[in-house]
Design an enzyme around this catalytic site. Structure first.
Site: not given
Ligand code: ACO
Length: 335
Positions: A119, A261, A291
């Site tokens: 990214c 990004h 993304n």
């Molecule tokens: N739907 C419903 N529930 C979900 C989902 C979903 N799609 N995904 C995860 N959960 C649940 C999890 O299982 C967890 O449940 P639990 O507490 O019972 O275990 C709960 O939701 C919370 O999960 P978290 O991982 O803590 O959720 P978070 O608030 O961190 O959001 C997310 C997750 C959206 C992925 C966030 O961490 C994020 O955006 N991180 C950055 C990722 C990113 O930008 N990656 C790309 C980088 S760029 C590149 O180079 C490709």
């Protein structure tokens, strides 16, 4: 300028273009595949839908269409292009997709190659291409960011599949003699934290003949520790942008647009708060496209340019970040 012996010292931005596939995957549709909901995805990421490539929409095709739009805006004769740099992690051909784009454009004079930095790729490619222009070797370059992560997402993993979409964006940049509209930049890598986001090769062992093994070429789907990537982004992106603004003697008040990004709306909001840049100045199209990896920055900027939001001489602070882990920032003046 030819023959007058002026020294090339910088770059200017002459055009932008973008392309997204027609197929729309909404949050509601994803919830038919994995246990999630529109409410969860929207509130945690800001994303409502993303575009998914169908047959015929590979990185070469998307990158070509974005590049052509940028060339048309620049009003260039295609034969005057010296350099094409394609930022992608998902080439249509592992040997490189930039040469196919060069051929489709008919840019026979241009040298063309791929650059991979996930990214951060578009920003790294823009900075790389600008160095070729600044040292005087080339005058006109096309920088493309294009990715098709839908082919490498685990569509059963609700923690990551909700985030990504496909698309492409491109800039046309030209060498300048009296000013530099790439005002400043910085790039960083921390391979120690690379394990938080990977698209690794599979270790599929096979044999050519007895006692001579080989690993067949294939990739595992994206593996991501979302929380660690999130923490990395909200910590490092403000730091690199603050340092760059300070180094180039700009204040955040002088920034017309913050272009990050497009990974997660919460990341955009958090970085904006830290830099004290109001929401109206932060470009976002996450809701429509999610993304799109290397494509996000030129895609969101192209929309803002075509909608007359970004205008000539606007100051843009931009940052790309992602797998590697890698991140970078650039301060640019549009035009
Ligand atoms: N739907 C419903 N529930 C979900 C989902 C979903 N799609 N995904 C995860 N959960 C649940 C999890 O299982 C967890 O449940 P639990 O507490 O019972 O275990 C709960 O939701 C919370 O999960 P978290 O991982 O803590 O959720 P978070 O608030 O961190 O959001 C997310 C997750 C959206 C992925 C966030 O961490 C994020 O955006 N991180 C950055 C990722 C990113 O930008 N990656 C790309 C980088 S760029 C590149 O180079 C490709």
């Amino acid at each position: 300028m030819e023959g007058l012996n002026f020294k090339q010292i910088g770059i200017s931005f002459k055009g932008s273009g973008s392309y997204v596939p027609d197929q729309i995957l909404t949050n509601q549709k994803i919830s038919q595949k994995v246990d999630t909901s529109n409410e969860w995805i929207k509130s945690r990421t800001g994303i409502s839908e993303r575009r998914i490539s169908s047959l015929g929409d590979n990185v070469t095709e998307m990158g070509y269409k974005a590049a052509l739009a940028a060339i048309e805006m620049a009003n260039w004769d295609i034969k005057t292009i010296d350099l094409i740099v394609l930022a992608t992690s998902t080439p249509h051909d592992l040997f490189g997709s930039a040469p196919s784009i060069q051929a489709k454009l008919g840019a026979s004079k241009a040298v063309a190659f791929d650059l991979t930095a996930a990214c951060s790729g578009f920003l790294f490619a823009l900075i790389t291409a600008s160095q070729f222009l600044k040292v005087g070797g080339y005058k006109r370059a096309i920088v493309i960011g294009a990715d098709q992560l839908s082919s490498f997402v685990d569509w059963n993993d609700r923690r990551s599949c909700i985030l990504f979409g496909d698309g492409a964006g491109a800039f046309a940049i030209e060498a300048t003699y009296e000013f530099d509209n790439l005002i400043g930049f910085d790039m960083r890598t921390d391979g120690e934290r690379g394990c938080f986001l990977n698209l690794p090769s599979k270790n599929n062992k096979d044999s050519i003949i007895d006692n001579i093994d080989f690993l067949s070429g294939a990739f595992s789907p994206i593996q991501m520790n979302g929380q660690e990537v999130y923490k990395f982004a909200v910590r490092e992106v403000p730091i690199i942008l603050e340092k760059l603004l300070k180094k180039m003697k700009y204040t955040s008040d002088e920034v017309d647009w913050l272009v990050l990004h497009q990974a997660n709306q919460r990341i955009l909001d958090s970085v904006g708060d830290r830099l004290k840049i109001p929401k109206e100045k932060i470009l976002s199209n996450l809701e429509k496209y999610g993304n799109t990896s290397a494509a996000t920055i030129p895609l969101v900027m192209d929309e803002a340019i075509k909608n007359n939001r970004i205008k000539q001489n606007d100051i843009i602070a931009t940052s790309g970040f992602g797998a590697g882990l890698s991140w970078g920032a650039a301060l640019i003046k549009w035009g």
